[in-house]
Design an enzyme around this catalytic site. Structure first.
Site, PDB file in Angstrom:
ATOM      1  CE1 TYR A  64      -3.913  -1.974  -0.207  1.00 45.76           C
ATOM      2  CE2 TYR A  64      -2.802  -3.459   1.575  1.00 45.76           C
ATOM      3  CZ  TYR A  64      -3.984  -3.264   0.644  1.00 45.76           C
ATOM      4  OH  TYR A  64      -4.591  -4.256   0.254  1.00 45.76           O
ATOM      5  CG  ASN A 102     -11.675   3.185  -8.107  1.00 45.37           C
ATOM      6  OD1 ASN A 102     -11.815   1.828  -8.087  1.00 45.37           O
ATOM      7  ND2 ASN A 102     -11.934   3.954  -9.303  1.00 45.37           N
ATOM      8  CG  ASP A 104      -8.303   6.489  -7.329  1.00 43.46           C
ATOM      9  OD1 ASP A 104      -9.330   7.412  -7.114  1.00 43.46           O
ATOM     10  OD2 ASP A 104      -8.429   5.636  -8.141  1.00 43.46           O
ATOM     11  CG  HIS A 119     -13.749  -1.929  -1.570  1.00 41.64           C
ATOM     12  ND1 HIS A 119     -13.771  -2.453  -2.659  1.00 41.64           N
ATOM     13  CD2 HIS A 119     -14.891  -2.324  -1.115  1.00 41.64           C
ATOM     14  CE1 HIS A 119     -14.458  -3.378  -3.043  1.00 41.64           C
ATOM     15  NE2 HIS A 119     -15.613  -3.267  -1.863  1.00 41.64           N
ATOM     16  CB  CYS A 146      -3.445   5.426  16.992  1.00 40.70           C
ATOM     17  SG  CYS A 146      -3.319   4.960  18.794  1.00 40.70           S
ATOM     18  CB  THR A 187     -16.596  -2.255 -11.155  1.00 42.70           C
ATOM     19  OG1 THR A 187     -16.352  -3.375 -10.581  1.00 42.70           O
ATOM     20  CG2 THR A 187     -18.111  -1.773 -11.746  1.00 42.70           C
ATOM     21  CD  GLU A 214     -13.180  -6.895 -20.458  1.00 44.58           C
ATOM     22  OE1 GLU A 214     -12.598  -7.089 -21.449  1.00 44.58           O
ATOM     23  OE2 GLU A 214     -12.750  -7.311 -19.221  1.00 44.58           O
ATOM     24  CB  ALA A 230     -13.476   5.337 -18.205  1.00 44.50           C
TER      25      ALA A 230
HETATM   26  P1  OAD Z   1     -11.425  -5.001 -11.885  1.00 49.39           P
HETATM   27  O1  OAD Z   1      -9.863  -4.928 -12.025  1.00 49.39           O
HETATM   28  O2  OAD Z   1     -11.886  -6.224 -11.282  1.00 49.39           O
HETATM   29  O3  OAD Z   1     -12.046  -4.425 -13.060  1.00 49.39           O
HETATM   30  C1  OAD Z   1     -11.629  -3.360 -13.681  1.00 49.39           C
HETATM   31  C2  OAD Z   1     -12.874  -3.383 -15.098  1.00 49.39           C
HETATM   32  O4  OAD Z   1     -12.504  -1.853 -15.809  1.00 49.39           O
HETATM   33  C3  OAD Z   1     -12.504  -4.227 -15.981  1.00 49.39           C
HETATM   34  O5  OAD Z   1     -13.946  -4.685 -16.404  1.00 49.39           O
HETATM   35  C4  OAD Z   1     -12.027  -3.685 -17.214  1.00 49.39           C
HETATM   36  O6  OAD Z   1     -12.586  -4.209 -18.187  1.00 49.39           O
HETATM   37  C5  OAD Z   1     -12.561  -2.001 -16.794  1.00 49.39           C
HETATM   38  N1  OAD Z   1     -11.684  -1.314 -17.607  1.00 49.39           N
HETATM   39  C6  OAD Z   1     -10.346  -1.376 -17.793  1.00 49.39           C
HETATM   40  N2  OAD Z   1      -9.725  -0.220 -18.256  1.00 49.39           N
HETATM   41  C7  OAD Z   1     -10.787   0.687 -18.666  1.00 49.39           C
HETATM   42  C8  OAD Z   1     -10.999   1.813 -19.113  1.00 49.39           C
HETATM   43  N3  OAD Z   1      -9.889   2.563 -19.548  1.00 49.39           N
HETATM   44  N4  OAD Z   1     -12.097   2.347 -19.220  1.00 49.39           N
HETATM   45  C9  OAD Z   1     -13.199   1.802 -18.970  1.00 49.39           C
HETATM   46  N5  OAD Z   1     -13.136   0.548 -18.315  1.00 49.39           N
HETATM   47  C10 OAD Z   1     -12.018   0.091 -18.142  1.00 49.39           C
HETATM   48  O7  OAD Z   1     -11.457  -3.675 -10.847  1.00 49.39           O
HETATM   49  P2  OAD Z   1     -12.996  -3.378  -9.757  1.00 49.39           P
HETATM   50  O8  OAD Z   1     -13.989  -4.013 -10.356  1.00 49.39           O
HETATM   51  O9  OAD Z   1     -12.870  -2.081  -9.244  1.00 49.39           O
HETATM   52  O10 OAD Z   1     -11.155  -4.496  -3.855  1.00 49.39           O
HETATM   53  O11 OAD Z   1     -12.498  -4.321  -8.709  1.00 49.39           O
HETATM   54  C11 OAD Z   1     -13.302  -4.535  -7.504  1.00 49.39           C
HETATM   55  C12 OAD Z   1     -12.537  -4.771  -6.184  1.00 49.39           C
HETATM   56  O12 OAD Z   1     -11.735  -5.874  -6.366  1.00 49.39           O
HETATM   57  C13 OAD Z   1     -11.574  -3.655  -5.713  1.00 49.39           C
HETATM   58  O13 OAD Z   1     -12.097  -2.601  -5.482  1.00 49.39           O
HETATM   59  C14 OAD Z   1     -10.462  -4.513  -5.119  1.00 49.39           C
HETATM   60  C15 OAD Z   1     -10.271  -5.525  -5.772  1.00 49.39           C
HETATM   61  O14 OAD Z   1      -9.995  -6.754  -5.029  1.00 49.39           O
HETATM   62  C16 OAD Z   1     -10.475  -4.768  -2.651  1.00 49.39           C
HETATM   63  O15 OAD Z   1      -8.977  -4.394  -2.717  1.00 49.39           O
HETATM   64  C17 OAD Z   1     -11.038  -4.772  -1.411  1.00 49.39           C
END
Ligand code: OAD
Length: 248
Positions: A64, A102, A104, A119, A146, A187, A214, A230
């Site tokens: 991190y 996210n 960030d 998250h 802390c 996502t 996708e 995006a």
């Molecule tokens: P993922 O990495 O699972 O999915 C990212 C999605 O973004 C995918 O479906 C890609 O196709 C899409 N993508 C990539 N580039 C893109 C772009 N330029 N424009 C639009 N879409 C794009 O990420 P999350 O769904 O955010 O949790 O993952 C969910 C959670 O899983 C995260 O918050 C994290 C992870 O484990 C924790 O760490 C608790």
């Protein structure tokens, strides 16, 4: 695009947006599950579970710390998709809720105010004993203590790990139950409870929209879908939404 959408007045529309790593990909932050994504290089069990932190906290702090350093580097800036959501919030005001998976801070940097970090956040550290959170902009390790307990305790990254309860769930569920539009952006739809928000929104009668590179795992649950980067599709969608409604 919004052909079948009921003719609400824009200011009355309640919009809930869910974002994932894809919205920040074009700002230079890696997603998790794409080729070359974070979960290809790191094991979830090691860096994203309470057990992993117990086993090897140094590794978890390092993971991190690297991500926080990258986030705070001048190269990482909000992109057109973040800016489009800030514009949407400026128009809708309190009727707009941004739920993000996210960790960030690019939504805040682009101007969004009503952001729920379900998250957690890279820029927050959590007391291991009280759970109290405080801002952090530098590296974190066991030497950071802390300021909420006496004697003091170590801090952990304020990230929701697998097996832990995401934050703000009652508030998010309340917003989803009242939503007119639910928009899921960038996502993969693989991590619950966020992956289940589209079903909750559908149950509330909301118009559901997927904007992603996708089709996600749950793509067939969305009434409207647009695929592409995006930075292109989010601003196009927001502009169409804003043009399609009467501002009076
Ligand atoms: P993922 O990495 O699972 O999915 C990212 C999605 O973004 C995918 O479906 C890609 O196709 C899409 N993508 C990539 N580039 C893109 C772009 N330029 N424009 C639009 N879409 C794009 O990420 P999350 O769904 O955010 O949790 O993952 C969910 C959670 O899983 C995260 O918050 C994290 C992870 O484990 C924790 O760490 C608790």
């Amino acid at each position: 695009m919004l052909a079948n959408f009921p003719p609400y007045k824009l200011k009355q529309l309640k919009v809930v947006v869910l974002t994932g790593a894809g919205i920040s990909a074009e700002s230079g932050l890696k997603t998790f599950r794409d080729n070359n994504g974070l979960w290809e290089e790191h094991s979830i069990e090691d860096v994203a579970t309470p057990d992993g932190f117990e086993r090897n906290s140094e590794l978890v702090y390092r993971f991190y710390n690297q991500r926080r350093r990258q986030l705070l580097s001048p190269d990482v800036k909000p992109n057109k998709a973040h800016l489009a959501l800030a514009k949407l919030e400026r128009v809708l005001g309190n009727n707009f809720t941004l739920v993000t998976q996210n960790v960030d801070n690019l939504h805040q940097k682009s101007g969004n105010k009503n952001v729920l970090h379900m998250h957690g956040s890279l820029l927050s550290a959590r007391c291991l004993r009280s759970g109290h959170c405080s801002a952090i902009y530098s590296d974190l390790d066991h030497s950071n203590q802390c300021d909420c307990c006496q004697p003091t305790n170590s801090l952990r990254p304020d990230i929701v790990w697998f097996g832990e309860m995401p934050k703000f769930m009652p508030q998010i569920e309340e917003c989803l139950s009242q939503a007119d539009i639910f928009i899921s952006i960038g996502t993969s739809g693989t991590v619950y409870p966020a992956a289940g928000f589209v079903s909750l929104a559908n149950q509330s009668g909301a118009h559901t929209v997927e904007l992603n590179m996708e089709p996600s795992s749950g793509y067939n649950e969305f009434a409207e879908k647009h695929y592409g980067p995006a930075t292109e599709i989010v601003s196009k969608f927001v502009d169409t939404l804003l043009k399609g409604f009467n501002f009076d």
